[in-house]
Design a protein around this motif. Structure first.
Motif, short mmCIF file in Angstrom:
data_model
loop_
_atom_site.label_atom_id
_atom_site.label_comp_id
_atom_site.label_asym_id
_atom_site.label_seq_id
_atom_site.Cartn_x
_atom_site.Cartn_y
_atom_site.Cartn_z
N MET A 281 0.86 -1.19 0.00
CA MET A 281 0.00 0.00 0.00
C MET A 281 0.89 1.24 0.00
N PRO A 282 1.44 1.62 -1.15
CA PRO A 282 2.40 2.74 -1.23
C PRO A 282 1.84 4.01 -0.60
N TYR A 283 2.70 4.70 0.14
CA TYR A 283 2.24 5.79 1.00
C TYR A 283 1.40 6.83 0.27
N ASP A 284 1.97 7.46 -0.75
CA ASP A 284 1.29 8.60 -1.38
C ASP A 284 -0.05 8.20 -1.99
N ALA A 285 -0.07 7.08 -2.71
CA ALA A 285 -1.31 6.63 -3.35
C ALA A 285 -2.33 6.21 -2.29
N PHE A 286 -1.87 5.54 -1.27
CA PHE A 286 -2.77 5.09 -0.20
C PHE A 286 -3.35 6.28 0.54
N PHE A 287 -2.52 7.26 0.82
CA PHE A 287 -2.99 8.46 1.53
C PHE A 287 -4.05 9.19 0.73
N ARG A 288 -3.81 9.37 -0.58
CA ARG A 288 -4.78 10.08 -1.42
C ARG A 288 -6.10 9.33 -1.47
N MET A 289 -6.03 8.03 -1.62
CA MET A 289 -7.27 7.26 -1.71
C MET A 289 -8.00 7.24 -0.38
N ALA A 290 -7.26 7.14 0.72
CA ALA A 290 -7.91 7.17 2.04
C ALA A 290 -8.67 8.47 2.24
N GLU A 291 -8.08 9.57 1.81
CA GLU A 291 -8.75 10.87 1.92
C GLU A 291 -9.97 10.92 0.99
N GLN A 310 -4.78 -5.31 8.07
CA GLN A 310 -3.68 -4.70 7.32
C GLN A 310 -3.99 -3.25 6.97
N VAL A 311 -5.21 -2.97 6.56
CA VAL A 311 -5.58 -1.60 6.21
C VAL A 311 -5.59 -0.72 7.46
N CYS A 312 -6.17 -1.24 8.54
CA CYS A 312 -6.21 -0.46 9.79
C CYS A 312 -4.80 -0.12 10.25
N HIS A 313 -3.91 -1.09 10.19
CA HIS A 313 -2.53 -0.84 10.61
C HIS A 313 -1.88 0.21 9.72
N ARG A 314 -2.11 0.12 8.42
CA ARG A 314 -1.52 1.08 7.50
C ARG A 314 -2.04 2.50 7.76
N LEU A 315 -3.30 2.61 8.15
CA LEU A 315 -3.87 3.92 8.44
C LEU A 315 -3.17 4.60 9.62
N THR A 316 -2.61 3.81 10.53
CA THR A 316 -1.93 4.41 11.68
C THR A 316 -0.56 4.95 11.33
N THR A 317 -0.06 4.67 10.12
CA THR A 317 1.30 5.09 9.74
C THR A 317 1.34 6.38 8.94
N LEU A 318 0.19 7.01 8.71
CA LEU A 318 0.14 8.17 7.82
C LEU A 318 0.62 9.43 8.53
N ARG A 319 1.92 9.53 8.72
CA ARG A 319 2.51 10.66 9.43
C ARG A 319 3.63 11.34 8.64
N GLY A 322 3.81 16.88 5.44
CA GLY A 322 3.20 17.40 4.23
C GLY A 322 2.08 16.53 3.68
N ALA A 323 1.98 15.30 4.20
CA ALA A 323 0.91 14.40 3.75
C ALA A 323 0.49 13.54 4.94
N THR A 324 0.04 14.23 5.98
CA THR A 324 -0.33 13.55 7.22
C THR A 324 -1.82 13.26 7.22
N GLY A 325 -2.16 12.01 7.52
CA GLY A 325 -3.56 11.63 7.58
C GLY A 325 -4.13 11.82 8.97
N VAL A 326 -5.31 11.29 9.19
CA VAL A 326 -5.95 11.33 10.50
C VAL A 326 -5.11 10.50 11.48
N SER A 327 -4.94 11.00 12.69
CA SER A 327 -4.20 10.26 13.72
C SER A 327 -5.11 9.19 14.31
N PHE A 328 -4.66 7.95 14.23
CA PHE A 328 -5.44 6.83 14.74
C PHE A 328 -4.70 6.09 15.84
N HIS A 329 -5.46 5.53 16.77
CA HIS A 329 -4.90 4.49 17.63
C HIS A 329 -5.42 3.16 17.11
#
Length: 492
Positions: A281-291, A310-319, A322-329
């Motif tokens: 799940m490459p960072y930039d593409a995954f981040f854009r699609m998640a948004e 796997q998706v939930c875990h990847r969502l916690t890494t979006l830090r 310049g391309a920071t996602g929602v902060s998850f636990h």
């Protein structure tokens, strides 16, 4: 001086403290080195005239040679080395006696052992008071390897740019078909590293889902694995091989948190898993699609052929800056409430040893297996979260049964509107939030009907004449009696 009084160890200790050799001390005592050697090993008694000379040479009084405590020191050492912790070390009685002849070293070992026993006892007594990120009363537990590995993830906020860069480099260099990542990774392992990937039949997998043989350069994957698990395990192995340098660097800078070989191995496994997620799940593409899909986990699953976890875990890494996602636990629990994986990217506290709050939605997910559950909740301090959870099922055949777990993620309520799951919630109405806590021992809410233990701040108080919603809720019989007195009595 009689032969029963053994002062050889004290003589040897004073000599070494003064940095004298046996030859040098023997010259000052006007005796032969061999005779001094016999005295130091208690094979000859220490004559009175030599005792006086030694006191003068070492600038101590005769009381320094008193031997009344040596037997007690030896007894204490025997107790130390009788502990099961030291059973594998073949320490003999003679070893203990010789060690007792060096009082300073012996007492240091005894003090260290007492500190160890005290720490273990304190850990057992106060384990329920401990929470992730700190301890009450300044007591720090002995960490398990899994805890130490989790601490490394937490310290880095589950974002490792070195592994992201390694995954991006492989993506640029290799020909990876996003429509069939498994075959692409298998081909890359073969072409670049001469590693053969073989699917092992269930009858011959010996209960292993992944096994790599470095001698034959063969990666065995069990055929019981789902398609997304196969590609994840293949990517994991690729990470160990091709991103090993980045993993080693992270482990090296985290040595202060990793105190055992098992902790290091577990940390390497966690980092290889991180790499696998970054590759699939490459960072930039995954981040854009998640948004774009407002963090709809199921849509992300379909797009990347990935599991819910796997998706939930990847969502916690979006830090990424310049391309920071929602902060998850993130939390994963079994049906008994044991937390097997956790990460706090939001500041929420997880119980390290005791059970977590039963009111969390991740526990309620077991009531509706396979369905997504959402929850608007608040902690005792007023901090509010929005959480999403569902069960996951791992099955390796009918005979082996199912392993049912629940995986949940959550974010601060201020970010919840970015999630599709929060539609329809009145996030401004804090009265509608479900009251939750860290664990019963740390939660101060006295009126929780699901409390399993009394809060440690108040202890257990029981009034046999009063029963509240919770057995552990504090009772105030005096208030009830006052209210009863105010009530008018009926006349007969």
């Amino acid at each position: 001086m009689t032969p029963q009084v053994k002062l050889g160890g004290k003589v040897r200790g004073f000599r070494r403290k003064e940095q004298l050799t046996q030859v040098q001390l023997a010259e000052r005592l006007e005796i032969s080195p061999s005779y001094l050697n016999l005295i130091e090993h208690n094979q000859r008694p220490l004559p009175a005239h030599l005792l006086v000379k030694l006191a003068q040479i070492f600038h101590v009084d005769l009381g320094a040679f008193a031997d009344d405590s040596q037997a007690r020191v030896a007894d204490s050492l025997q107790e130390v080395f009788a502990d099961p912790l030291l059973e594998e070390h073949a320490v003999t009685t003679n070893d203990v006696r010789e060690l007792a002849e060096s009082p300073a070293a012996a007492r240091a070992i005894i003090a260290l052992f007492h500190a160890y026993r005290s720490s273990v006892q304190s850990m057992r007594d106060l384990a329920s008071q401990l929470y992730d990120g700190g301890v009450l009363h300044g007591i720090d537990p002995v960490h398990l390897p899994s805890e130490e590995s989790s601490d490394v993830i937490q310290e880095n906020l589950n974002y490792f740019p070195e592994l992201e860069a390694a995954a991006e480099e492989i993506t640029r260099r290799a020909t990876l078909d996003r429509a069939d990542m498994y075959r692409s990774i298998v081909k890359h392992l073969h072409d670049r590293h001469h590693v053969e990937v073989v699917l092992a039949p269930v009858s011959r997998d010996r209960g292993l889902i992944r096994r790599y043989d470095p001698q034959s350069r063969t990666l065995h994957l069990s055929e019981v694995l789902s398609p997304w698990s196969r590609q994840f395990q293949a990517a994991h192995q690729l990470g160990l091989i091709e991103a090993g340098g980045a993993i080693d660097a992270i482990v090296e800078r985290s040595q202060k948190n990793l105190n055992t070989p098992e902790s290091v191995k577990l940390c390497r496994v966690a980092l290889a898993n991180y790499f696998a997620g970054a590759l699939l799940m490459p960072y930039d593409a995954f981040f854009r699609m998640a948004e774009d899909v407002r963090y709809d986990i199921e849509l992300l699953q379909h797009h990347y052929t990935a599991s819910w976890e796997q998706v939930c875990h990847r969502l916690t890494t979006l830090r990424k800056p310049g391309a920071t996602g929602v902060s998850f636990h993130f939390v994963r629990v079994d049906i008994a409430g044991n937390i097997s994986k956790r990460f706090s990217g939001t500041g929420i506290r997880f119980a390290r040893f005791s059970g977590s709050c039963p009111r969390w939605d991740v526990h309620a997910a077991f009531l509706t297996p396979g369905r997504i559950r959402t929850q608007f909740s608040k902690m005792p301090d007023g901090t509010a979260y929005f959480c999403v959870a569902r069960t996951i099922r791992k099955s390796y055949g009918y005979a082996s049964g199912d392993a049912l777990m629940a995986v949940g993620i959550g974010c601060p309520v201020k970010d919840a509107r970015k999630l599709v799951y929060a539609d329809g919630y009145d996030l401004d109405n804090m009265d509608a939030a479900v009251p939750i806590g860290t664990t019963c021992r740390l939660c101060e809410r006295p009126d929780c009907e699901q409390r399993a233990f009394p809060p440690i701040q108040h202890g257990l108080k029981v009034d046999e004449n009063v029963r509240g919603r919770s057995f552990y809720a504090p009772v105030d019989g005096a208030v009830l009696k006052v209210e009863e007195k105010k009530r008018p009595r009926k006349r007969t």
